[in-house]
Design a protein around this motif. Structure first.
Motif, short mmCIF file in Angstrom:
data_model
loop_
_atom_site.label_atom_id
_atom_site.label_comp_id
_atom_site.label_asym_id
_atom_site.label_seq_id
_atom_site.Cartn_x
_atom_site.Cartn_y
_atom_site.Cartn_z
N VAL A 1 -102.31 109.09 34.45
CA VAL A 1 -103.61 109.57 34.90
C VAL A 1 -104.73 108.67 34.40
O VAL A 1 -105.58 108.21 35.17
N VAL A 2 -104.74 108.41 33.11
CA VAL A 2 -105.85 107.66 32.51
C VAL A 2 -105.82 106.19 32.93
O VAL A 2 -106.83 105.62 33.38
N LEU A 3 -104.67 105.54 32.78
CA LEU A 3 -104.57 104.11 33.09
C LEU A 3 -104.69 103.86 34.59
O LEU A 3 -105.41 102.93 35.02
N GLY A 4 -104.03 104.67 35.39
CA GLY A 4 -104.10 104.49 36.84
C GLY A 4 -105.51 104.67 37.36
O GLY A 4 -105.97 103.90 38.23
N ASP A 5 -106.22 105.67 36.85
CA ASP A 5 -107.60 105.86 37.27
C ASP A 5 -108.46 104.66 36.92
O ASP A 5 -109.30 104.22 37.72
N LYS A 6 -108.25 104.14 35.74
CA LYS A 6 -109.04 102.98 35.30
C LYS A 6 -108.80 101.78 36.22
O LYS A 6 -109.75 101.11 36.65
N LEU A 7 -107.54 101.51 36.54
CA LEU A 7 -107.21 100.36 37.39
C LEU A 7 -107.76 100.55 38.80
O LEU A 7 -108.31 99.61 39.40
N LEU A 8 -107.61 101.75 39.35
CA LEU A 8 -108.12 102.01 40.70
C LEU A 8 -109.64 101.88 40.76
O LEU A 8 -110.19 101.29 41.70
N VAL B 1 -111.77 99.23 43.12
CA VAL B 1 -112.76 99.63 44.12
C VAL B 1 -114.13 99.03 43.78
O VAL B 1 -114.88 98.60 44.67
N LYS B 2 -114.47 99.01 42.50
CA LYS B 2 -115.75 98.41 42.09
C LYS B 2 -115.86 96.96 42.58
O LYS B 2 -116.90 96.53 43.11
N GLN B 3 -114.78 96.20 42.41
CA GLN B 3 -114.81 94.79 42.81
C GLN B 3 -114.87 94.65 44.32
O GLN B 3 -115.51 93.72 44.84
N LEU B 4 -114.21 95.54 45.04
CA LEU B 4 -114.22 95.47 46.50
C LEU B 4 -115.60 95.79 47.08
O LEU B 4 -116.09 95.11 47.98
N VAL B 5 -116.23 96.85 46.56
CA VAL B 5 -117.53 97.28 47.10
C VAL B 5 -118.65 96.43 46.52
O VAL B 5 -119.60 96.06 47.23
N GLY C 1 -117.26 104.82 36.98
CA GLY C 1 -116.04 104.86 36.19
C GLY C 1 -116.00 106.03 35.22
O GLY C 1 -114.96 106.67 35.04
N HIS C 2 -117.13 106.33 34.57
CA HIS C 2 -117.17 107.47 33.67
C HIS C 2 -116.83 108.77 34.42
O HIS C 2 -116.10 109.62 33.92
N THR C 3 -117.36 108.89 35.64
CA THR C 3 -117.15 110.11 36.41
C THR C 3 -115.70 110.24 36.84
O THR C 3 -115.10 111.32 36.72
N SER C 4 -115.11 109.17 37.36
CA SER C 4 -113.72 109.25 37.80
C SER C 4 -112.79 109.50 36.62
O SER C 4 -111.82 110.27 36.72
N THR C 5 -113.08 108.88 35.48
CA THR C 5 -112.27 109.11 34.29
C THR C 5 -112.36 110.56 33.84
O THR C 5 -111.34 111.18 33.51
N ALA C 6 -113.56 111.12 33.83
CA ALA C 6 -113.73 112.51 33.42
C ALA C 6 -113.03 113.46 34.39
O ALA C 6 -112.35 114.41 33.98
N ALA C 7 -113.17 113.20 35.70
CA ALA C 7 -112.57 114.08 36.70
C ALA C 7 -111.05 114.09 36.58
O ALA C 7 -110.42 115.16 36.56
N ALA D 1 -114.49 112.11 43.69
CA ALA D 1 -113.45 112.09 44.72
C ALA D 1 -112.25 111.26 44.28
O ALA D 1 -111.09 111.69 44.42
N LEU D 2 -112.51 110.08 43.72
CA LEU D 2 -111.41 109.22 43.29
C LEU D 2 -110.64 109.85 42.12
O LEU D 2 -109.40 109.87 42.11
#
Length: 300
Positions: free
Chosen positions: A157-164, A168-172, A193-199, A252-253
């Protein structure tokens, strides 16, 4: 003012999640249901026994079907929201006015006290924070249940979210708000990133903790997890380091990735199908003591 607004939004989101969790028909199967399922398996050999097992498995209160369906819906909805927001922020200014208005409101009402309070909330989405909490949760769970799959689940959960999120940050490659000078040093803005990590992380912690305290704890745990995620999201906007659309994409992510991991690890972490397993065990026990079945096995 910004901090009290954050509290209001987070509390409302938490109560909403708690209400939905209370309405969820699944959960820990009561002992009486387990006993009934087992007896059904014991007293129904052969095809009838298999039908009893299948019936228990189809019942959302006794098996994984509803949980997996809801998780899949979260994955689809989260992915759709993330993709839609990415397309909009990259190709148009459709939501730029809303983003700018919210950022300007946060800047106008900011005070030193509110910024300090918002920073404390935003720290709940820091990678260091969730890694420490994940380690504590994994250790406590292993001591309680001896389940070796919880630690890999939390790591995924934690590592996968960070990588995803970083991908996405680099793509957008979206620029951050310019109100706060420090924002320009923090890298691309979309998604937060803080938000996706928390979610993702706090939902995973709530899921594991729900195994310890049972069905009655689910509404409170869901409310806390969602309240923290939404609170972190609001803090990032009110601190003027992210746009509103960044944190919506982060939610969402994060929740979508949590759902992916819950699907992947669900059978090893949660044991949703307790009643189905009880019925199967009862059927197997009955078969082992049935003379006709034993004779059939000896002939074969």
């Amino acid at each position: 003012m910004p901090f009290f607004l954050l509290l209001l939004i987070a509390v409302l989101a938490g109560f909403g999640a708690a209400f939905l969790a209370r309405r969820y028909p699944g959960g820990a199967t009561p002992p009486a249901v387990l006993e009934t399922a087992r007896e059904a398996g014991e007293h129904a050999g052969g095809a009838a026994g298999q039908r009893a097992v299948r019936a228990a498995r189809r019942d959302p209160e006794k098996a994984t079907g509803l949980a997996l369906t809801l998780a899949l819906l979260v994955v689809i909805a989260g992915g759709a929201v993330l993709a839609l927001l990415a397309v909009v922020v990259r190709s148009s200014d459709l939501l730029a006015g809303i983003d700018s208005s919210v950022a300007a409101w946060g800047d106008r009402h900011a005070t030193a006290w509110s910024n300090d309070a918002l920073t404390l909330v935003t720290d709940l989405g820091e990678t260091v924070t969730v890694v420490v909490v994940a380690a504590v949760v994994a250790i406590v769970d292993f001591r309680r249940t001896r389940n070796r799959w919880v630690a890999p689940f939390l790591l995924a959960v934690v590592l996968g979210d960070k990588l995803l999120t970083e991908a996405v940050k680099q793509l957008v490659d979206r620029a951050r708000p310019t109100i706060e000078a420090v924002a320009a040093t923090l890298g691309p803005s979309f998604p937060s990133g803080h938000t996706s990590t928390a979610a993702a992380s706090w939902a995973a912690f709530a899921l594991v903790a729900g195994r310890w305290w049972g069905r009655s704890s689910w509404p409170a745990l869901a409310g806390i997890a969602v309240g923290i995620a939404v609170g972190v999201a609001a803090s990032r906007v009110l601190l003027d380091v992210h746009w509103l659309t960044d944190v919506l994409a982060g939610l969402a992510l994060g929740w979508a990735w949590f759902a992916v991991c819950a699907i992947a690890f669900g059978g090893r972490v949660l044991r949703f199908g307790a009643a189905a397993q009880a019925a199967a065990g009862g059927a197997a026990e009955a078969a082992s003591t049935d003379p006709a079945v034993a004779a059939s096995r000896s002939r074969s």
